[in-house]
Motif scaffolding. Structure first.
Motif, PDB file in Angstrom:
ATOM      1  N   ARG A  12       0.858  -1.183   0.000  1.00 21.00           N
ATOM      2  CA  ARG A  12       0.000   0.000   0.000  1.00 21.00           C
ATOM      3  C   ARG A  12       0.895   1.235   0.000  1.00 21.00           C
ATOM      4  NH1 ARG A  12      -4.982   1.773   0.720  1.00 21.00           N
ATOM      5  NH2 ARG A  12      -5.814  -0.323   1.089  1.00 21.00           N
ATOM      6  N   LEU A  13       0.669   2.121  -0.966  1.00 25.27           N
ATOM      7  CA  LEU A  13       1.513   3.296  -1.120  1.00 25.27           C
ATOM      8  C   LEU A  13       0.794   4.589  -0.791  1.00 25.27           C
ATOM      9  CD1 LEU A  13       3.199   2.275  -4.510  1.00 25.27           C
ATOM     10  CD2 LEU A  13       4.077   1.924  -2.200  1.00 25.27           C
ATOM     11  N   ILE A  14      -0.536   4.520  -0.581  1.00 23.89           N
ATOM     12  CA  ILE A  14      -1.311   5.721  -0.251  1.00 23.89           C
ATOM     13  C   ILE A  14      -2.243   5.391   0.912  1.00 23.89           C
ATOM     14  CG2 ILE A  14      -1.224   6.662  -2.588  1.00 23.89           C
ATOM     15  CD1 ILE A  14      -4.025   5.575  -3.043  1.00 23.89           C
ATOM     16  N   PRO A  15      -2.704   6.405   1.635  1.00 32.53           N
ATOM     17  CA  PRO A  15      -3.609   6.153   2.770  1.00 32.53           C
ATOM     18  C   PRO A  15      -4.934   5.518   2.307  1.00 32.53           C
ATOM     19  CG  PRO A  15      -2.705   8.386   2.862  1.00 32.53           C
ATOM     20  CD  PRO A  15      -2.343   7.838   1.538  1.00 32.53           C
ATOM     21  N   GLU A  16      -5.558   4.777   3.197  1.00 32.98           N
ATOM     22  CA  GLU A  16      -6.806   4.095   2.856  1.00 32.98           C
ATOM     23  C   GLU A  16      -7.907   5.087   2.504  1.00 32.98           C
ATOM     24  OE1 GLU A  16      -8.123   1.142   5.550  1.00 32.98           O
ATOM     25  OE2 GLU A  16      -6.131   0.235   5.815  1.00 32.98           O
TER      26      GLU A  16
END
Length: 996
Positions: free
Chosen positions: A377-381
């Motif tokens: 995961r590279l970005i916030p949820e």
């Protein structure tokens, strides 16, 4: 300190600039323009055409945008052309955001929005077609921006660019934007010759070359999960005047990796040179040169890394974070980090967003699956949820039943985690979504094929290259320096990043010296791919007449380059002719005409060499036939050497190569004998039974068979030699055999005749007065030089003749063909009614389409049948695609058969007129297109078809484009069918990508 008068003059100049269109435009941008941009917009404001050649990301498009703004301010029209629809769509949105939707239109093959607006974005093919059709939309046109003009080198579509440049009215200012090319001045000279007031008039066409990259690019290699600078500078003050070389620590690390995998570059035949020495020329600064300061030069103030505060360590001297050692679990065989590890490392080093070029569609999709499987995961949820909602809105127009077939759910899951694939096999709607999100910084990693590098504005902080080999449409070939620069040029976002990074992943077979050569090469010449076509010929004759068309084609960039090359060749011809006169004088003889004597001697020498080559070729043929006829167990006499004096022929498993035999020699070694191993026909000296269970890998079996051979065949059988021609044993070659061989003919000249000619020449030489000259051999040396230079000069003159008027000659041959077929009048001066039909057909197989229409091949077809038949004209199977042999209906099968017969006729006629043939028809998607046009679902259409959804959609749009041409060119009944077929294909996911 300046004087009051100087300050006043400066103030006046500044006020004049700020009140000018260029000054107002520059002020409106909100950032300071670079010198090359200022020079270019001043030239445009002054009425000149402009060629801007600058690195990717340098800001060339600002010049084109000024031309658009100037057109709107002065009440003229501006066309903004691009090579591909995706770039046209992107540019359309950019200009709408700046100037409003009322002022900007879009014309591509499948989109038509506000086409009469003062500013229209279009593909170059659309503009070419508008000019040939004399479209009223051209009225009032003041500017044409040709973005990515270096695309004219493309061998498939590049000719369109030259057509447009040549045929645009002189009143139109052409603003050409190109990537960096080494022959920009040559290209500019050509533009002056066709667009300005002559090649020597610099005011008519400003050539502006910028080699400076506003965002420095540093080159790296990643070995395992450790990243090293590719270049280091040693000596000097650490910043200048030092020696730049490939990083020694990188070379050491690669050596360790090679040893750990049991492989070395020498195994692959790589050249061995001084360790770490950099072959070739290296730039010391600029877009791809080595780092010159180790730590910090070119970073900008304080060494900051744009708006991302997760920058790499500041002690970046020679390698990056070493926390993950080589050989860590998860590192792939051969010491290559997995794709997930690479992205994880870049993320930790603050080097995202990144584009990873993989050169394989399947590889791009697999990369996404690997990251999903690892839970990356590279970005916030929360950001991911917003992306999911946005994509759902974009995909609302796609049939929900088709989403599963399109891989929608994995696509969305990847986007919500910050990564995605990007390649031509994806649905265009998906690709555009990736482009938008990546440009906005909401997607942090993209795995792409090289198609992304063509003009689409998707800059990144880092570009990763997995391999340095890619499929070029025909074969797997090494990445060229120009391609390397184009790909890594995406790294470094202007105004965001203070530096960009290019990373090559090391794997077995990748030589860091090769990478260094790619990163430092600065020679990218622009070469024309222009060649006339049948459609171009009828349009030119219709508009200008044949004679004027001939002259226009002489002004193509292709002919311009050919003529310039001829200048050098012609100069060499003149020099050679002067030297020939000197040689002739040096070989003069007071006894007679030594030039004639030299001719006789030269002819005799060439004839004797030719006879010797014939005898050698015949001997090799005899040896080959003899080897081919040998049987298992035959013992042959060898010609001596360490391998023994004789050998027995062994059985071979599988198919053996022609003229090759596996034998066991008398000293017990297994050898492969070929023609090259014999000076004469191999002599059979006996036979030996080879056991059926004989195993050549067994030392004992080899030893026993060799002993049996030595025991049984003690002496060569005198006089027995294998006769390859008779297929039996015969005595030694006798005079009759030689006479038979000499009586053979080669190219219609019997050997006996050649021998007679040799005898005749010798008699003439002896009888010639110069034969008795005491200085004969001195004269002969000059004569030999004369003949050598004469041969070279003849070759140069032939090359000059071939290059002179090459484009126009091709045009004339096409016109002759079209006259023969009835598309031009018999004298080739006017276009016939059938020729008017051909004018509307722009496909590569234009003559096949025109002939099919003329012969009524499509008259009986229903709409879906016609769509299927037309697909065979636009489809080209990829190497990894499964060809679908199914034909949807009997009518389609028969019609495609008729089209194939037309193609063969056209190909034969083109060959007769010395013209290059066209590619064959490809009916590989006829079944799928028919099913789609019949209303079937996407799942059923693609099932077992071996084609991705994105490829299918793209092919369908090409089918629709060609059906539109057919509708304009055909008789009313077929035209109606074509329009219905077009509507039937343009539905669902095919229609979903049209802009609203």
């Amino acid at each position: 300190m300046s004087s009051p008068a100087e300050r006043y003059a400066m103030s006046r100049a500044r006020a004049a600039w700020e009140s000018s269109p260029a000054g107002r435009f520059a002020t409106s941008l909100g950032f300071e323009l670079d010198p090359f941009q200022l020079d270019a917009i001043r030239a445009v404001q002054g009425g000149s055409g402009v060629l801007v050649a600058a690195p990717t990301g340098a800001g060339k498009t600002v010049v084109g945008e000024f031309a658009v703004a100037l057109a709107l301010e002065t009440g003229r029209k501006a066309f903004y052309t691009t090579p591909i629809k995706a770039l046209s769509n992107q540019k359309y949105h950019d200009l709408v955001a700046r100037h409003g939707s009322a002022n900007v239109g879009l014309l591509t093959g499948d989109a038509s929005i506000n086409g009469e607006a003062p500013v229209v974005v279009m593909t170059t093919e659309v503009l070419r077609n508008m000019m040939y059709a004399a479209s009223p939309t051209l009225e009032g046109l003041g500017f044409v921006v040709m973005d990515e003009v270096h695309y004219l080198a493309d061998r498939f579509r590049g000719a369109v660019w030259e057509e447009v440049i040549i045929h645009l009215p002189p009143s139109v200012q052409v603003i050409s934007l190109s990537a960096t090319v080494s022959n920009a001045e040559e290209f500019g000279d050509w533009l002056r010759s066709v667009r300005g007031r002559g090649e020597d008039d610099a005011d008519s066409m400003a050539v502006i070359v910028a080699e400076h990259r506003p965002v420095p690019l540093w080159q790296h290699m990643m070995v395992g999960t450790r990243m090293f600078d590719l270049f280091v500078t040693e000596g000097g003050d650490g910043r200048r005047d030092g020696t730049t070389r490939v990083n020694p620590e990188l070379l050491d690390r690669i050596s360790q990796a090679e040893r750990s995998t049991g492989w070395s570059r020498e195994d692959a035949g790589a050249p061995r040179g001084r360790r770490g020495a950099v072959r070739g020329r290296y730039a010391t600064h600029g877009p791809a040169g080595p780092r010159r300061g180790g730590r910090g030069e070119g970073r900008g103030e304080g060494g900051r890394r744009g708006r991302d505060d997760r920058g790499p360590r500041e002690d970046r001297g020679r390698r990056y974070d070493d926390a993950v050692p080589f050989g860590e679990r998860g590192v792939l065989p051969g010491g290559v980090a997995s794709r997930a590890q690479v992205i994880d490392r870049l993320d930790r080093e603050g080097l995202l967003p990144a584009i990873t070029f993989i050169f394989s569609r399947a590889g791009c999709d697999s990369a996404v699956q690997q990251l999903l499987g690892r839970g990356t995961r590279l970005i916030p949820e929360e950001e991911g949820r917003r992306i999911r909602d946005r994509v759902a809105r974009r995909a609302a127009e796609v049939d929900p039943a088709d989403l599963g077939v399109l891989g929608y759910h994995d696509f969305v899951e990847g986007l919500t985690r910050g990564f995605a694939a990007h390649h031509a096999g994806m649905l265009p709607l998906f690709r555009e979504t990736v482009e938008e999100l990546f440009t906005e910084g909401r997607v942090r990693a993209v795995f792409a094929t090289e198609t992304l590098a063509l003009g689409i504005n998707m800059p990144a902080r880092t570009v990763v290259l997995e391999k340095l080999v890619k499929f070029n449409g025909e074969t797997h070939a090494p990445v060229t320096p120009a391609e390397y620069t184009q790909l890594t040029g995406r790294a470094g976002r202007r105004g965001i990043d203070v530096e960009g990074h290019g990373v090559v992943l090391w794997r077995r077979g990748v030589d860091p010296m090769e990478v260094a050569g790619l990163a430092s090469t600065r020679t990218y010449p622009l070469r024309s791919s222009f060649r006339p076509s049948s459609n171009m010929a009828v349009n030119l004759v219709a508009q200008y007449g044949r004679e004027r068309a001939h002259e226009l084609l002489q002004s193509s960039f292709a002919q311009f380059q050919a003529d310039r090359s001829v200048v050098g060749l012609a100069t060499r011809v003149k020099e050679n002719l002067r030297a020939l006169d000197g040689y002739a004088e040096a070989m003069s003889c007071d006894r007679g005409d030594f030039r004639e004597y030299g001719r006789l001697r030269h002819e005799l020498s060439e004839l004797e060499k030719k006879q010797a080559r014939r005898r050698q070729a015949q001997r090799r043929a005899d040896i080959g036939e003899a080897l081919d006829e040998l049987s298992i167990g035959d013992v042959i006499q060898l010609e001596g050497g360490r391998k023994g004096t004789m050998a027995v022929v062994l059985p071979v498993k599988g198919n053996r190569s022609a003229f090759e035999r596996t034998v066991l020699t008398s000293n017990g070694s297994v050898q492969q004998l070929t023609i090259a191993g014999f000076r004469d026909v191999p002599e059979v000296i006996g036979t030996l039974k080879v056991p059926g269970h004989f195993n050549a890998r067994s030392p004992k079996a080899r030893k026993d068979l060799a002993a049996a051979m030595r025991e049984k065949v003690r002496e060569p059988m005198p006089g027995r030699r294998y006769d390859a021609r008779a297929g039996s044993a015969r005595g030694g070659t006798d005079g009759a055999g030689r006479a038979d061989a000499d009586a053979r003919s080669d190219g219609g000249t019997p050997y006996r005749s050649a021998e007679a000619r040799v005898d005749d020449l010798r008699r003439q030489l002896t009888a010639h007065p110069s034969h008795a000259c005491p200085d004969r051999e001195e004269h002969a040396r000059w004569a030999a030089r004369w003949w050598q230079l004469r041969k070279e000069t003849d070759d140069l003159q032939r090359r000059v003749a071939e290059r002179t008027n090459t484009v126009a000659k091709t045009f004339e041959r096409i016109c002759d063909l079209l006259s023969e077929l009835g598309y031009l009048t018999p004298d080739g001066q006017e276009v016939t009614l059938e020729g008017q039909r051909l004018r509307r057909i722009y496909t590569e197989l234009d003559l096949v389409v025109a002939e099919a229409l003329r012969r009524g091949s499509w008259d009986r077809l229903a709409p879906a049948d016609l769509a299927a038949a037309v697909s065979a004209l636009v489809h080209e199977s990829r190497g990894d695609e499964l060809v679908d042999p199914r034909m949807p209906t009997v009518d389609v099968e028969e019609v495609i058969g008729e089209m194939g017969a037309i193609w063969r006729e056209v190909t034969s006629l083109k060959s007769a007129h010395d013209l290059e043939g066209d590619r064959e028809l490809d009916a590989g998607i006829a079944w799928m297109v028919h099913r789609w046009a019949s209303g079937r679902g996407l799942d059923e259409v693609l099932r077992d078809g071996g084609m991705s959804a994105g490829d299918f959609v793209r092919r369908c749009k090409q089918v629709v484009d060609l059906l539109g041409q057919v509708a304009q060119a055909a008789e009313p009944s077929v035209a109606r069918t074509a329009r219905r077929a077009s509507d039937a294909v343009m539905r669902g996911v095919v229609a979903a990508d049209r802009l609203d």
